[in-house]
Motif scaffolding. Structure first.
Motif, PDB file in Angstrom:
ATOM      1  N   PHE A  39     -12.750 -64.777  81.428  1.00  0.00           N
ATOM      2  CA  PHE A  39     -12.350 -64.590  80.034  1.00  0.00           C
ATOM      3  C   PHE A  39     -10.894 -64.161  79.990  1.00  0.00           C
ATOM      4  O   PHE A  39     -10.469 -63.279  80.755  1.00  0.00           O
ATOM      5  N   GLY A  40     -10.116 -64.776  79.108  1.00  0.00           N
ATOM      6  CA  GLY A  40      -8.715 -64.391  78.973  1.00  0.00           C
ATOM      7  C   GLY A  40      -8.017 -65.225  77.916  1.00  0.00           C
ATOM      8  O   GLY A  40      -8.633 -66.044  77.234  1.00  0.00           O
ATOM      9  N   TYR A  41      -6.717 -65.019  77.788  1.00  0.00           N
ATOM     10  CA  TYR A  41      -5.940 -65.801  76.833  1.00  0.00           C
ATOM     11  C   TYR A  41      -5.752 -67.219  77.378  1.00  0.00           C
ATOM     12  O   TYR A  41      -5.405 -67.412  78.544  1.00  0.00           O
ATOM     13  N   ALA A  42      -5.978 -68.211  76.501  1.00  0.00           N
ATOM     14  CA  ALA A  42      -5.952 -69.600  76.948  1.00  0.00           C
ATOM     15  C   ALA A  42      -4.559 -70.048  77.369  1.00  0.00           C
ATOM     16  O   ALA A  42      -4.408 -70.814  78.322  1.00  0.00           O
ATOM     17  N   GLY A  43      -3.550 -69.598  76.635  1.00  0.00           N
ATOM     18  CA  GLY A  43      -2.190 -70.033  76.929  1.00  0.00           C
ATOM     19  C   GLY A  43      -1.261 -68.862  77.151  1.00  0.00           C
ATOM     20  O   GLY A  43      -1.696 -67.741  77.436  1.00  0.00           O
ATOM     21  N   GLY A  44       0.023 -69.118  76.998  1.00  0.00           N
ATOM     22  CA  GLY A  44       1.006 -68.070  77.203  1.00  0.00           C
ATOM     23  C   GLY A  44       1.112 -67.106  76.046  1.00  0.00           C
ATOM     24  O   GLY A  44       1.759 -66.061  76.163  1.00  0.00           O
ATOM     25  N   GLY A  45       0.475 -67.427  74.915  1.00  0.00           N
ATOM     26  CA  GLY A  45       0.485 -66.549  73.760  1.00  0.00           C
ATOM     27  C   GLY A  45      -0.799 -65.751  73.654  1.00  0.00           C
ATOM     28  O   GLY A  45      -1.549 -65.621  74.622  1.00  0.00           O
ATOM     29  N   PHE A  46      -1.067 -65.240  72.464  1.00  0.00           N
ATOM     30  CA  PHE A  46      -2.201 -64.345  72.271  1.00  0.00           C
ATOM     31  C   PHE A  46      -3.105 -64.806  71.125  1.00  0.00           C
ATOM     32  O   PHE A  46      -3.907 -64.026  70.620  1.00  0.00           O
ATOM     33  N   GLU A  47      -2.985 -66.069  70.750  1.00  0.00           N
ATOM     34  CA  GLU A  47      -3.720 -66.584  69.599  1.00  0.00           C
ATOM     35  C   GLU A  47      -5.090 -67.131  69.976  1.00  0.00           C
ATOM     36  O   GLU A  47      -6.030 -67.046  69.188  1.00  0.00           O
ATOM     37  N   GLU A  48      -5.234 -67.691  71.165  1.00  0.00           N
ATOM     38  CA  GLU A  48      -6.450 -68.403  71.537  1.00  0.00           C
ATOM     39  C   GLU A  48      -7.021 -67.842  72.838  1.00  0.00           C
ATOM     40  O   GLU A  48      -6.288 -67.544  73.776  1.00  0.00           O
ATOM     41  N   LEU A  49      -8.346 -67.718  72.875  1.00  0.00           N
ATOM     42  CA  LEU A  49      -9.021 -67.204  74.059  1.00  0.00           C
ATOM     43  C   LEU A  49      -9.724 -68.335  74.810  1.00  0.00           C
ATOM     44  O   LEU A  49     -10.107 -69.350  74.228  1.00  0.00           O
ATOM     45  N   SER A  50      -9.888 -68.126  76.098  1.00  0.00           N
ATOM     46  CA  SER A  50     -10.688 -69.025  76.931  1.00  0.00           C
ATOM     47  C   SER A  50     -11.803 -68.211  77.551  1.00  0.00           C
ATOM     48  O   SER A  50     -11.571 -67.123  78.082  1.00  0.00           O
ATOM     49  N   ASN A  51     -13.023 -68.719  77.464  1.00  0.00           N
ATOM     50  CA  ASN A  51     -14.187 -68.053  78.053  1.00  0.00           C
ATOM     51  C   ASN A  51     -15.004 -69.147  78.722  1.00  0.00           C
ATOM     52  O   ASN A  51     -15.793 -69.823  78.077  1.00  0.00           O
ATOM     53  N   PHE A  52     -14.795 -69.344  80.012  1.00  0.00           N
ATOM     54  CA  PHE A  52     -15.400 -70.504  80.656  1.00  0.00           C
ATOM     55  C   PHE A  52     -16.325 -70.098  81.803  1.00  0.00           C
ATOM     56  O   PHE A  52     -16.117 -69.080  82.450  1.00  0.00           O
ATOM     57  N   PRO A  53     -17.382 -70.902  82.043  1.00  0.00           N
ATOM     58  CA  PRO A  53     -18.346 -70.560  83.088  1.00  0.00           C
ATOM     59  C   PRO A  53     -17.804 -70.846  84.476  1.00  0.00           C
ATOM     60  O   PRO A  53     -17.035 -71.792  84.688  1.00  0.00           O
ATOM     61  N   VAL A  54     -18.228 -70.024  85.425  1.00  0.00           N
ATOM     62  CA  VAL A  54     -17.935 -70.262  86.840  1.00  0.00           C
ATOM     63  C   VAL A  54     -19.195 -69.985  87.644  1.00  0.00           C
ATOM     64  O   VAL A  54     -19.963 -69.085  87.318  1.00  0.00           O
ATOM     65  N   ALA A  55     -19.423 -70.776  88.661  1.00  0.00           N
ATOM     66  CA  ALA A  55     -20.549 -70.557  89.563  1.00  0.00           C
ATOM     67  C   ALA A  55     -20.142 -71.070  90.931  1.00  0.00           C
ATOM     68  O   ALA A  55     -19.273 -71.940  91.057  1.00  0.00           O
ATOM     69  N   SER A  56     -20.765 -70.531  91.952  1.00  0.00           N
ATOM     70  CA  SER A  56     -20.328 -70.906  93.296  1.00  0.00           C
ATOM     71  C   SER A  56     -21.488 -70.925  94.280  1.00  0.00           C
ATOM     72  O   SER A  56     -22.565 -70.372  94.034  1.00  0.00           O
ATOM     73  N   TYR A  57     -21.235 -71.591  95.402  1.00  0.00           N
ATOM     74  CA  TYR A  57     -22.009 -71.401  96.613  1.00  0.00           C
ATOM     75  C   TYR A  57     -21.213 -70.400  97.442  1.00  0.00           C
ATOM     76  O   TYR A  57     -20.022 -70.604  97.699  1.00  0.00           O
ATOM     77  N   CYS A  58     -21.851 -69.302  97.836  1.00  0.00           N
ATOM     78  CA  CYS A  58     -21.103 -68.238  98.491  1.00  0.00           C
ATOM     79  C   CYS A  58     -21.697 -67.910  99.855  1.00  0.00           C
ATOM     80  O   CYS A  58     -22.881 -68.137 100.111  1.00  0.00           O
ATOM     81  N   SER A  59     -20.854 -67.377 100.713  1.00  0.00           N
ATOM     82  CA  SER A  59     -21.289 -67.013 102.060  1.00  0.00           C
ATOM     83  C   SER A  59     -20.473 -65.835 102.567  1.00  0.00           C
ATOM     84  O   SER A  59     -19.333 -65.621 102.143  1.00  0.00           O
ATOM     85  N   VAL A  60     -21.065 -65.071 103.474  1.00  0.00           N
ATOM     86  CA  VAL A  60     -20.399 -63.913 104.062  1.00  0.00           C
ATOM     87  C   VAL A  60     -19.578 -64.373 105.262  1.00  0.00           C
ATOM     88  O   VAL A  60     -20.096 -65.027 106.168  1.00  0.00           O
ATOM     89  N   LEU A  61     -18.293 -64.029 105.270  1.00  0.00           N
ATOM     90  CA  LEU A  61     -17.431 -64.336 106.413  1.00  0.00           C
ATOM     91  C   LEU A  61     -17.542 -63.257 107.473  1.00  0.00           C
ATOM     92  O   LEU A  61     -17.644 -63.541 108.662  1.00  0.00           O
TER      93      LEU A  61
END
Length: 273
Positions: A243-265
């Motif tokens: 979640f954060g500001y979509a661009g360099g300004g403060f008018e529009e927000l971005s809230n996008f999904p993320v998912a991963s395959y994860c492993s312990v190094l």
């Protein structure tokens, strides 16, 4: 690699993550269901889920509205519900970990810093004794459809991830590494993708939700960002959002999904002395 800094906005990061992303499906499990969330602070907020929208009404009238939501699950009986609400001109990131088995929940409420706050500078914030990031977050807990009692929510802060070095593959083109340093900070670096070569150390928060299942939240300071994922160390899967500001300004927000395959190094063990 160039010495030039190449930080990108959250909106650009969303575009980079999108192609062939390993995101989990938006579940319809909650559609047609309702829960009353009884918070430990006394709030009582009814939530009604439809196929694509969530409606909420607080018993004391302090909050009500509706918004599109995303519901996912990396562990049966435990849902991550995420949405953005706007009240009184302020946008809030709302993430609910609904634990059906224990009839409890953890709520993560966050918001982005104002334009004025982002211009304060890290040095000024450090000298003032403030957190370096202006991203704000609050953790609240409670029970589902029953009165709150102390200890009713089993979710708790944890140090079990500390010392781990994990690899997260969010898509064929986006790969990151996390190093969980201590109970308040972690380091990340992009190994492949839109932020390749970039790295930082940021504030973070860890909650144990169930055996080998964790809620991990981070707050970035260079580009104001709130990240949140559920990490299942048994299934080697994570799912959440950024979640954060979509661009360099403060008018529009971005809230996008993320998912991963994860492993312990690896895991770092420090001597007692």
């Amino acid at each position: 690699m160039s010495n030039q800094s190449e930080w990108i906005t959250v909106g650009e990061l969303a575009d980079s993550f999108a192609p062939a992303a390993f995101i989990l499906p938006n579940l319809a499990d909650l559609a047609g269901k309702s829960f009353t969330l009884n918070f430990s602070n006394g709030w009582q907020i009814a939530h009604q889920f439809e196929a694509e929208r969530l409606t909420w009404v607080a018993a004391d009238g302090h909050s009500q509205g509706s918004a599109p939501y995303r519901a996912t699950s990396v562990r049966p009986g435990i849902y991550l519900v995420d949405f953005v609400k706007n009240e009184n001109g302020q946008d809030w990131s709302i993430s609910l970990v609904l634990d059906i088995g224990s009839a409890s929940f953890t709520a993560v409420i966050g918001r982005m810093p104002s334009a004025e706050t982002t211009r304060e500078g890290l040095y000024s914030r450090a000298l003032a004794g403030q957190a370096l990031t202006g991203v704000e977050v609050e953790f609240l807990q409670g029970t589902l459809d029953k009165p709150w009692q102390e200890g009713a929510c089993p979710h708790a802060p944890t140090s079990e991830l500390v010392g781990l070095r994990n690899l997260y593959r969010y898509s064929p083109t986006e790969v990151y590494e996390h190093i969980y340093l201590n109970e308040g900070f972690y380091s990340w670096q992009c190994l492949k993708g839109g932020e390749v070569g970039l790295c930082d150390t940021d504030r973070c928060h860890y909650y144990k939700i169930a055996d080998q299942l964790y809620l991990f939240v981070w707050r970035e300071k260079i580009v104001p960002t709130l990240g949140l994922v559920m990490i299942d160390m048994i299934q080697h899967r994570s799912d959440g959002k950024i979640f954060g500001y979509a661009g360099g300004g403060f008018e529009e927000l971005s809230n996008f999904p993320v998912a991963s395959y994860c492993s312990v190094l690896n895991r770092t063990e420090y001597p007692d002395e």
